[in-house]
Design an enzyme around this catalytic site. Structure first.
Site, PDB file in Angstrom:
ATOM      1  N   SER A   1      25.449  50.274  -8.264  1.00 27.72           N
ATOM      2  CA  SER A   1      26.325  48.708  -7.164  1.00 27.72           C
ATOM      3  C   SER A   1      27.587  48.545  -7.531  1.00 27.72           C
ATOM      4  CB  SER A   1      24.971  47.227  -7.674  1.00 27.72           C
ATOM      5  OG  SER A   1      24.374  47.857  -8.959  1.00 27.72           O
ATOM      6  N   GLU A   2      28.210  49.200  -8.404  1.00 30.29           N
ATOM      7  CA  GLU A   2      28.813  48.884  -9.211  1.00 30.29           C
ATOM      8  C   GLU A   2      30.432  48.235  -7.982  1.00 30.29           C
ATOM      9  OE1 GLU A   2      27.129  50.982 -11.562  1.00 30.29           O
ATOM     10  OE2 GLU A   2      27.721  51.420  -9.544  1.00 30.29           O
ATOM     11  N   VAL A   3      30.247  49.496  -7.191  1.00 26.99           N
ATOM     12  CA  VAL A   3      32.021  48.630  -5.588  1.00 26.99           C
ATOM     13  C   VAL A   3      31.230  46.863  -5.178  1.00 26.99           C
ATOM     14  CG1 VAL A   3      31.747  51.050  -4.820  1.00 26.99           C
ATOM     15  CG2 VAL A   3      30.011  49.349  -3.518  1.00 26.99           C
TER      16      VAL A   3
END
Length: 249
Positions: free
Chosen positions: A130-132
């Site tokens: 989920s970093e983006v």
């Protein structure tokens, strides 16, 4: 207070993240403790990695992320290297590592899952790289995730950051098995691991992590066949008895 609980029961080591109120999200302390725990598992024949409470690990702790906003580039590099050291310790743990996954495994939590050798998940578990969604990238966990899910799946899930269900995680190779009764499924996997030759299981894990040239595979094969454990295993098979590591004598 420790962010981990460690429980040794004979050849089995249980490593449990113990921050249920934070969904076992990473902070500097948990990263350091996980690194230390996996850096030396002694003669454990298998390790079970789990998380207390409703979730396996929701990734980075909010307060830890808040503090990182003020860090310099160099400080961020150092922070990332500490995270990489933790992932390397789990991925490179000589004993097979089994993950027991429930609830959320998001961001770095999904990276943890990718570092484990066998992953058993609850059917309702939810995953994401989920970093983006935060304007950052899953760079540190990427080598471990790519080794598990391959570039095709990564080109979707790294880029969208979307959440995906346990069935999808199973399909793309992040998870090996779904089980309503997680504890029973994990115990069955542990039982299989403990039925293997202790040295052979560690050597087989090493083979699975990196391909070797033909000559080296032949040498390793011969070394294990002529070694004490291999001789015992082969003789036990031929004599129709259990090998010594399963109480065969």
């Amino acid at each position: 207070m420790s962010a981990l609980t460690l429980e040794r029961a004979g050849p089995l080591l249980r490593v449990t993240m113990a921050r249920p109120e934070r969904r076992n999200a990473f902070d500097a302390a948990l990263i350091a403790e996980l690194t230390e725990a996996f850096a030396d598992v002694g003669d454990a024949r298998t390790v079970v990695l789990a998380g207390e409470g409703a979730s396996f690990s929701a990734g980075a702790d909010v307060e830890w992320m808040r503090s990182s906003v003020e860090l310099s580039y160099e400080e961020n590099v150092a922070d990332a290297l500490r995270l990489r050291a933790m992932l390397d310790a789990i991925d490179g743990c000589p004993a097979p590592v089994v993950a027991r996954v429930q609830g959320h495994a998001l961001g770095g939590g999904a990276g943890l899952v990718a570092c484990c050798d066998v992953v058993v998940a609850a059917p309702g578990a939810v995953f994401a790289f989920s970093e983006v969604k935060l304007g950052i990238v899953p760079a540190v966990i990427s080598p471990f995730a790519l080794a598990k899910i391959g570039p095709a799946a990564a080109r979707r899930y790294f880029v969208t950051g979307e959440r995906f269900d346990a069935e999808t995680a199973l399909r793309i190779g992040l998870v090996h098995e779904l089980a309503e009764d997680l504890d029973a499924a994990v115990e069955r996997v542990v039982s299989e691991l403990l039925s293997a030759g202790p040295a052979a299981a560690r050597a087989a894990k090493e083979l699975a992590r990196a391909p070797l040239p033909a000559g080296e595979t032949a040498r390793r094969n011969a070394a294990h066949r002529t070694g004490a454990e291999g001789q015992e295993g082969l003789r036990a098979f031929l004599e129709k008895r259990a090998p010594s590591w399963r109480g065969g004598r």
